[in-house]
Design a protein around this motif. Structure first.
Motif, PDB file in Angstrom:
ATOM      1  N   LEU A 187      -7.690   0.262  -4.520  1.00  0.00           N
ATOM      2  CA  LEU A 187      -7.464  -1.185  -4.519  1.00  0.00           C
ATOM      3  C   LEU A 187      -8.769  -1.962  -4.392  1.00  0.00           C
ATOM      4  O   LEU A 187      -8.903  -3.073  -4.897  1.00  0.00           O
ATOM      5  CB  LEU A 187      -6.500  -1.578  -3.397  1.00  0.00           C
ATOM      6  CG  LEU A 187      -5.078  -1.035  -3.536  1.00  0.00           C
ATOM      7  CD1 LEU A 187      -4.188  -1.581  -2.430  1.00  0.00           C
ATOM      8  CD2 LEU A 187      -4.474  -1.368  -4.898  1.00  0.00           C
TER       9      LEU A 187
ATOM     10  N   LYS B  46      -8.028 -11.301  -8.214  1.00  0.00           N
ATOM     11  CA  LYS B  46      -6.902 -11.825  -8.983  1.00  0.00           C
ATOM     12  C   LYS B  46      -5.789 -10.785  -9.085  1.00  0.00           C
ATOM     13  O   LYS B  46      -4.621 -11.075  -8.836  1.00  0.00           O
ATOM     14  CB  LYS B  46      -7.391 -12.215 -10.369  1.00  0.00           C
ATOM     15  CG  LYS B  46      -6.327 -12.821 -11.248  1.00  0.00           C
ATOM     16  CD  LYS B  46      -6.869 -13.059 -12.636  1.00  0.00           C
ATOM     17  CE  LYS B  46      -5.815 -13.692 -13.520  1.00  0.00           C
ATOM     18  NZ  LYS B  46      -6.344 -13.961 -14.848  1.00  0.00           N
ATOM     19  N   ASP B  47      -6.159  -9.544  -9.437  1.00  0.00           N
ATOM     20  CA  ASP B  47      -5.164  -8.479  -9.522  1.00  0.00           C
ATOM     21  C   ASP B  47      -4.544  -8.208  -8.152  1.00  0.00           C
ATOM     22  O   ASP B  47      -3.336  -8.037  -8.032  1.00  0.00           O
ATOM     23  CB  ASP B  47      -5.814  -7.194 -10.054  1.00  0.00           C
ATOM     24  CG  ASP B  47      -5.904  -7.191 -11.577  1.00  0.00           C
ATOM     25  OD1 ASP B  47      -4.937  -7.623 -12.211  1.00  0.00           O
ATOM     26  OD2 ASP B  47      -6.942  -6.771 -12.115  1.00  0.00           O
TER      27      ASP B  47
ATOM     28  N   CYS C 268      -4.168 -10.109  -5.505  1.00  0.00           N
ATOM     29  CA  CYS C 268      -3.247 -11.119  -4.993  1.00  0.00           C
ATOM     30  C   CYS C 268      -1.869 -10.938  -5.612  1.00  0.00           C
ATOM     31  O   CYS C 268      -0.847 -11.220  -4.998  1.00  0.00           O
ATOM     32  CB  CYS C 268      -3.789 -12.515  -5.271  1.00  0.00           C
ATOM     33  SG  CYS C 268      -5.179 -12.918  -4.211  1.00  0.00           S
ATOM     34  N   ARG C 269      -1.833 -10.459  -6.840  1.00  0.00           N
ATOM     35  CA  ARG C 269      -0.551 -10.210  -7.482  1.00  0.00           C
ATOM     36  C   ARG C 269       0.079  -8.937  -6.942  1.00  0.00           C
ATOM     37  O   ARG C 269       1.275  -8.872  -6.690  1.00  0.00           O
ATOM     38  CB  ARG C 269      -0.765 -10.120  -8.990  1.00  0.00           C
ATOM     39  CG  ARG C 269       0.466 -10.412  -9.798  1.00  0.00           C
ATOM     40  CD  ARG C 269       0.163 -10.463 -11.274  1.00  0.00           C
ATOM     41  NE  ARG C 269      -0.671  -9.354 -11.687  1.00  0.00           N
ATOM     42  CZ  ARG C 269      -1.870  -9.478 -12.254  1.00  0.00           C
ATOM     43  NH1 ARG C 269      -2.363 -10.664 -12.485  1.00  0.00           N
ATOM     44  NH2 ARG C 269      -2.576  -8.424 -12.589  1.00  0.00           N
ATOM     45  N   LEU C 270      -0.750  -7.917  -6.740  1.00  0.00           N
ATOM     46  CA  LEU C 270      -0.220  -6.614  -6.340  1.00  0.00           C
ATOM     47  C   LEU C 270       0.131  -6.544  -4.852  1.00  0.00           C
ATOM     48  O   LEU C 270       0.704  -5.571  -4.381  1.00  0.00           O
ATOM     49  CB  LEU C 270      -1.212  -5.504  -6.713  1.00  0.00           C
ATOM     50  CG  LEU C 270      -1.440  -5.380  -8.228  1.00  0.00           C
ATOM     51  CD1 LEU C 270      -2.349  -4.222  -8.552  1.00  0.00           C
ATOM     52  CD2 LEU C 270      -0.111  -5.217  -8.964  1.00  0.00           C
ATOM     53  N   ARG C 271      -0.225  -7.581  -4.119  1.00  0.00           N
ATOM     54  CA  ARG C 271       0.228  -7.681  -2.739  1.00  0.00           C
ATOM     55  C   ARG C 271       1.743  -7.657  -2.661  1.00  0.00           C
ATOM     56  O   ARG C 271       2.320  -7.287  -1.651  1.00  0.00           O
ATOM     57  CB  ARG C 271      -0.211  -9.019  -2.169  1.00  0.00           C
ATOM     58  CG  ARG C 271      -1.499  -8.936  -1.492  1.00  0.00           C
ATOM     59  CD  ARG C 271      -1.889 -10.259  -0.943  1.00  0.00           C
ATOM     60  NE  ARG C 271      -3.149 -10.051  -0.270  1.00  0.00           N
ATOM     61  CZ  ARG C 271      -3.952 -11.016   0.080  1.00  0.00           C
ATOM     62  NH1 ARG C 271      -3.627 -12.258  -0.176  1.00  0.00           N
ATOM     63  NH2 ARG C 271      -5.074 -10.748   0.697  1.00  0.00           N
ATOM     64  N   ALA C 272       2.364  -8.096  -3.726  1.00  0.00           N
ATOM     65  CA  ALA C 272       3.821  -8.211  -3.734  1.00  0.00           C
ATOM     66  C   ALA C 272       4.488  -6.890  -4.092  1.00  0.00           C
ATOM     67  O   ALA C 272       5.686  -6.850  -4.285  1.00  0.00           O
ATOM     68  CB  ALA C 272       4.240  -9.309  -4.708  1.00  0.00           C
ATOM     69  N   VAL C 273       3.735  -5.794  -4.184  1.00  0.00           N
ATOM     70  CA  VAL C 273       4.340  -4.501  -4.533  1.00  0.00           C
ATOM     71  C   VAL C 273       5.213  -3.997  -3.399  1.00  0.00           C
ATOM     72  O   VAL C 273       6.399  -3.738  -3.578  1.00  0.00           O
ATOM     73  CB  VAL C 273       3.239  -3.466  -4.892  1.00  0.00           C
ATOM     74  CG1 VAL C 273       3.813  -2.060  -4.892  1.00  0.00           C
ATOM     75  CG2 VAL C 273       2.639  -3.784  -6.245  1.00  0.00           C
ATOM     76  N   CYS C 274       4.642  -3.833  -2.221  1.00  0.00           N
ATOM     77  CA  CYS C 274       5.425  -3.403  -1.073  1.00  0.00           C
ATOM     78  C   CYS C 274       4.693  -3.794   0.205  1.00  0.00           C
ATOM     79  O   CYS C 274       3.578  -4.295   0.161  1.00  0.00           O
ATOM     80  CB  CYS C 274       5.683  -1.896  -1.103  1.00  0.00           C
ATOM     81  SG  CYS C 274       4.182  -0.911  -0.935  1.00  0.00           S
ATOM     82  N   ARG C 275       5.333  -3.559   1.326  1.00  0.00           N
ATOM     83  CA  ARG C 275       4.768  -3.979   2.603  1.00  0.00           C
ATOM     84  C   ARG C 275       3.436  -3.301   2.886  1.00  0.00           C
ATOM     85  O   ARG C 275       2.513  -3.900   3.427  1.00  0.00           O
ATOM     86  CB  ARG C 275       5.764  -3.707   3.727  1.00  0.00           C
ATOM     87  CG  ARG C 275       6.718  -4.855   3.914  1.00  0.00           C
ATOM     88  CD  ARG C 275       8.056  -4.428   4.416  1.00  0.00           C
ATOM     89  NE  ARG C 275       8.018  -3.815   5.742  1.00  0.00           N
ATOM     90  CZ  ARG C 275       9.110  -3.437   6.411  1.00  0.00           C
ATOM     91  NH1 ARG C 275      10.289  -3.629   5.849  1.00  0.00           N
ATOM     92  NH2 ARG C 275       9.015  -2.897   7.571  1.00  0.00           N
ATOM     93  N   THR C 276       3.369  -2.027   2.524  1.00  0.00           N
ATOM     94  CA  THR C 276       2.146  -1.277   2.800  1.00  0.00           C
ATOM     95  C   THR C 276       0.956  -1.886   2.057  1.00  0.00           C
ATOM     96  O   THR C 276      -0.113  -2.073   2.624  1.00  0.00           O
ATOM     97  CB  THR C 276       2.313   0.176   2.351  1.00  0.00           C
ATOM     98  OG1 THR C 276       3.593   0.613   2.762  1.00  0.00           O
ATOM     99  CG2 THR C 276       1.247   1.039   2.934  1.00  0.00           C
ATOM    100  N   TRP C 277       1.167  -2.164   0.793  1.00  0.00           N
ATOM    101  CA  TRP C 277       0.077  -2.715  -0.012  1.00  0.00           C
ATOM    102  C   TRP C 277      -0.302  -4.103   0.506  1.00  0.00           C
ATOM    103  O   TRP C 277      -1.458  -4.479   0.519  1.00  0.00           O
ATOM    104  CB  TRP C 277       0.482  -2.800  -1.496  1.00  0.00           C
ATOM    105  CG  TRP C 277       0.512  -1.489  -2.184  1.00  0.00           C
ATOM    106  CD1 TRP C 277       0.911  -0.297  -1.646  1.00  0.00           C
ATOM    107  CD2 TRP C 277       0.107  -1.218  -3.526  1.00  0.00           C
ATOM    108  NE1 TRP C 277       0.790   0.702  -2.577  1.00  0.00           N
ATOM    109  CE2 TRP C 277       0.307   0.160  -3.738  1.00  0.00           C
ATOM    110  CE3 TRP C 277      -0.375  -2.010  -4.556  1.00  0.00           C
ATOM    111  CZ2 TRP C 277       0.023   0.764  -4.963  1.00  0.00           C
ATOM    112  CZ3 TRP C 277      -0.653  -1.406  -5.780  1.00  0.00           C
ATOM    113  CH2 TRP C 277      -0.454  -0.033  -5.974  1.00  0.00           C
ATOM    114  N   SER C 278       0.699  -4.848   0.899  1.00  0.00           N
ATOM    115  CA  SER C 278       0.466  -6.184   1.404  1.00  0.00           C
ATOM    116  C   SER C 278      -0.368  -6.125   2.685  1.00  0.00           C
ATOM    117  O   SER C 278      -1.374  -6.824   2.829  1.00  0.00           O
ATOM    118  CB  SER C 278       1.805  -6.865   1.658  1.00  0.00           C
ATOM    119  OG  SER C 278       1.621  -8.090   2.284  1.00  0.00           O
TER     120      SER C 278
ATOM    121  N   PHE D 124      -4.347  -7.475   3.275  1.00  0.00           N
ATOM    122  CA  PHE D 124      -4.620  -8.573   4.208  1.00  0.00           C
ATOM    123  C   PHE D 124      -5.520  -8.106   5.346  1.00  0.00           C
ATOM    124  O   PHE D 124      -6.002  -8.911   6.130  1.00  0.00           O
ATOM    125  CB  PHE D 124      -3.320  -9.134   4.792  1.00  0.00           C
ATOM    126  CG  PHE D 124      -2.662 -10.160   3.919  1.00  0.00           C
ATOM    127  CD1 PHE D 124      -3.326 -11.334   3.608  1.00  0.00           C
ATOM    128  CD2 PHE D 124      -1.399  -9.950   3.401  1.00  0.00           C
ATOM    129  CE1 PHE D 124      -2.730 -12.285   2.795  1.00  0.00           C
ATOM    130  CE2 PHE D 124      -0.801 -10.895   2.588  1.00  0.00           C
ATOM    131  CZ  PHE D 124      -1.465 -12.068   2.285  1.00  0.00           C
TER     132      PHE D 124
END
Lengths: 173, 427
Positions: B35, B41-42, B44-54, B58
């Motif tokens: 990651l 830009k990518d 911020c979009r991929l944060r919405a994949v799952c809780r772990t990625w989010s 952050f």
């Protein structure tokens, strides 16, 4: 490389029992192999057992190590002043890397995990780039499908994400 | 890159990997590395994949690592949207001109050429200004009132406002504004506002100067808590215009909220270096435009002196003067380079240029404003990079005709803390 140096080989044994012989110096690209040899093990005929890595994956890793060892040895032998040649060789190696790593996801995943376990920094880096490249420009749901990840946000969390970064969802960016 | 502590398969732990799928549950340290290689830009979009990625993206450690790997400021450009006027799109672009993020903002606002945690956007010919968090898009409008003392005899609509947002020497965020009445009484006031939690936002009057400061964005810069201004040449109030050097600088200390003594500029300190006859090796019959602009490069005040010729045969050039010692008023001309005006076009001339920002590798971002002789046509904003080591100027990084103002943002687009705390203080 000094010409009179004795050739030392090591054997790596995959989890499914396949053996791979390679120059010790090539195998030393792996921090794990380096540590094993440093404590005086692994030089015997039994070789170094590599757990959790199958022969199919290990064979690829061995190809990578051989290539990079040969390239580094050739660069050492070159006339240091010949900058142009160095740059050309570097470029060639990069192109080889790109072709080598142009794999589908499953294989790439196996190699990445293997390289990480073996501590081969260059190969980890290469795999990470390739993985990142595959994710570029994809939406979150595309990634979920691709990697088999479940959307586990609660509805409150999802609302929070949308609130924090409203533009993430907009079509304009 | 040592990734030894593996096997804590992130997606596996939280049970998010579907057993039927290819089950690519990357070990957490590997996922971190993968990651890290994606753009903000990518991510911020991929944060919405799952809780772990989010959670990972952050994480302050990740945000810091990402900032190290993807250095470089973002250009912030304001683009007017004529379809839904008045409204402006604020574009965050990387240095290649790729749009990383777009924020819709109401009003015909201009982005100021600052590069702090928050963007200051302001509206021309009015006293409207807002602070905008580029990460969340949150906006805090600055109060549209006059300070008590000024309100006794004037109303806000008499003035054009110009805003200067920065931190004082102890780190407190403040906004200074100049209020200029060009029409009725030729008066210029100053007011200060402090951003803190303990009191509501309110403008407080500051002293006036005997003469006007210039109010366009490139005529001021904030360095170590001091706002520097070029002067305009007009007297403040009904007095006679004072005699002064073109590059005399006014200084306002944001901490004490008081004016410091004027500072002599580089051109008047070094008249021998600015002789136009020395520069031109043969007698030219040309109109020479001289233009000064201020900027802050690595905590040093820099005066960019642009010498332009209204000619297509003679290249204009830029001198960068560094204030090496403000106590002793020592200026050093560090760089002089041609602006390589191959993009000269009919009806266009180079209005002004200034140094905007220094990158970590020492290269300097140069903003060039290409004015147009055609009425109604936009000024072009061209951004180039000057490399002091090779003494070369890059080709255009960004050349956008419809961007009507340009600023910079040096913070991370991943961190919500960045400036967010400040905005939450606003009512």
């Amino acid at each position: 490389m000094a010409a009179g140096k004795p050739v030392v080989m090591v054997t790596l044994v995959s989890s499914d029992g396949q053996s791979f012989q390679l120059l010790e110096e090539a195998a030393l690209l792996s921090a794990m192999v380096r540590d094993t040899i440093q404590i005086g093990q692994g030089r015997g005929p039994a070789g170094i057992p590599i757990r959790n890595i199958t022969g199919q994956t290990l064979s690829m890793v061995v190809v990578y190590c051989n290539k990079h060892y040969t390239a580094a040895a050739a660069a050492d032998g070159d006339d240091a002043a010949d900058e142009e040649k160095k740059v050309a060789n570097k470029k060639q190696l990069r192109e080889w890397d790109e072709q080598f790593i142009n794999l589908e996801q499953d294989k790439l995943y196996d190699i990445l995990v293997a390289a990480n376990n073996l501590g081969i920094d260059g190969l980890v880096d290469l795999c990470c780039w390739r993985f990142a490249d595959m994710m570029k420009g994809k939406s979150a749901s595309e990634i979920r499908v691709k990697l088999g990840i479940r959307d586990d946000f609660t509805s409150e969390q999802r609302a929070q994400i949308e609130k924090d970064s409203p533009w993430v969802w907009s079509r304009t960016t | 890159m040592a990734l030894r502590n593996q096997h804590s398969s992130l997606c596996g732990e939280t049970g998010t990997a579907l057993p039927a799928a290819v089950s690519v549950a990357l070990p957490s340290d590997v996922l971190f590395e993968v990651l890290l290689r994606l753009t903000a830009k990518d991510l911020c979009r991929l944060r919405a994949v799952c809780r772990t990625w989010s959670a990972l993206t952050f994480d302050p450690t990740f945000v810091a690592a990402h900032a190290t790997r993807h250095p470089g400021p973002l250009l912030v450009g304001g683009v007017l949207d004529f379809q839904s006027f008045p409204s402006v799109d604020i574009l965050l672009m990387d240095l290649s001109g790729n749009v990383v993020k777009r924020i819709r903002h109401a009003g015909t606002h201009l982005v100021l050429p600052t590069h702090h945690d928050l963007l200051c956007v302001t509206e021309a010919y009015s006293c409207k200004a807002s602070l905008l968090n580029p990460v969340t898009g949150a906006v805090c409008a600055l109060p549209e009132t006059l300070s008590r003392i000024h309100a006794r005899r004037r109303v806000l609509s008499d003035f054009d406002g110009s805003f200067y947002y920065g931190r004082d020497s102890s780190g407190v965020c403040k906004v200074l504004r100049s209020l200029t009445d060009y029409n009725q009484r030729l008066e210029q006031f100053f007011e200060v506002l402090t951003l803190n939690a303990s009191s509501p936002m309110q403008w407080w009057e500051a002293d006036s100067l005997p003469m006007f400061v210039r109010t366009e964005p490139t005529s001021s810069a904030i360095v170590k808590g001091v706002v520097y201004f070029l002067l305009d040449g007009r007297a403040n109030g009904p007095n006679d215009p004072p005699e002064l050097e073109i590059d005399l600088l006014a200084r306002f200390d944001l901490k004490t909220e008081e004016w410091l003594p004027f500072l002599r500029g580089p051109v008047s300190c070094h008249p021998e270096l600015s002789e136009i006859d020395d520069i031109l090796n043969e007698p030219y019959v040309l109109v020479v435009d001289e233009h000064l602009a201020l900027s802050e490069l690595n905590d040093v005040l820099v005066v960019a002196q642009h010498t332009g010729f209204r000619s297509t045969t003679r290249d204009s050039f830029l001198d960068l003067w560094y204030l090496v010692d403000s106590e002793k008023c020592l200026w050093e001309r560090k760089y002089r380079f041609d602006l390589e005006l191959s993009i000269h076009e009919d009806g266009c001339y180079f209005a002004k240029a200034h140094a905007s920002l220094i990158l970590d590798d020492g290269r300097i971002l140069i903003c060039i404003y290409v004015g147009s002789n055609f009425p109604g046509q936009y000024t072009r904003r061209v951004v180039r990079l000057y490399d002091p080591e090779t003494q070369t100027l890059s080709s255009d990084l960004v050349d956008v005709r419809n961007v009507h103002s340009i600023g910079f943002y040096k913070g991370s687009l991943l961190s919500l803390q960045n400036g967010g705390r400040l905005l939450s203080l606003c009512p």
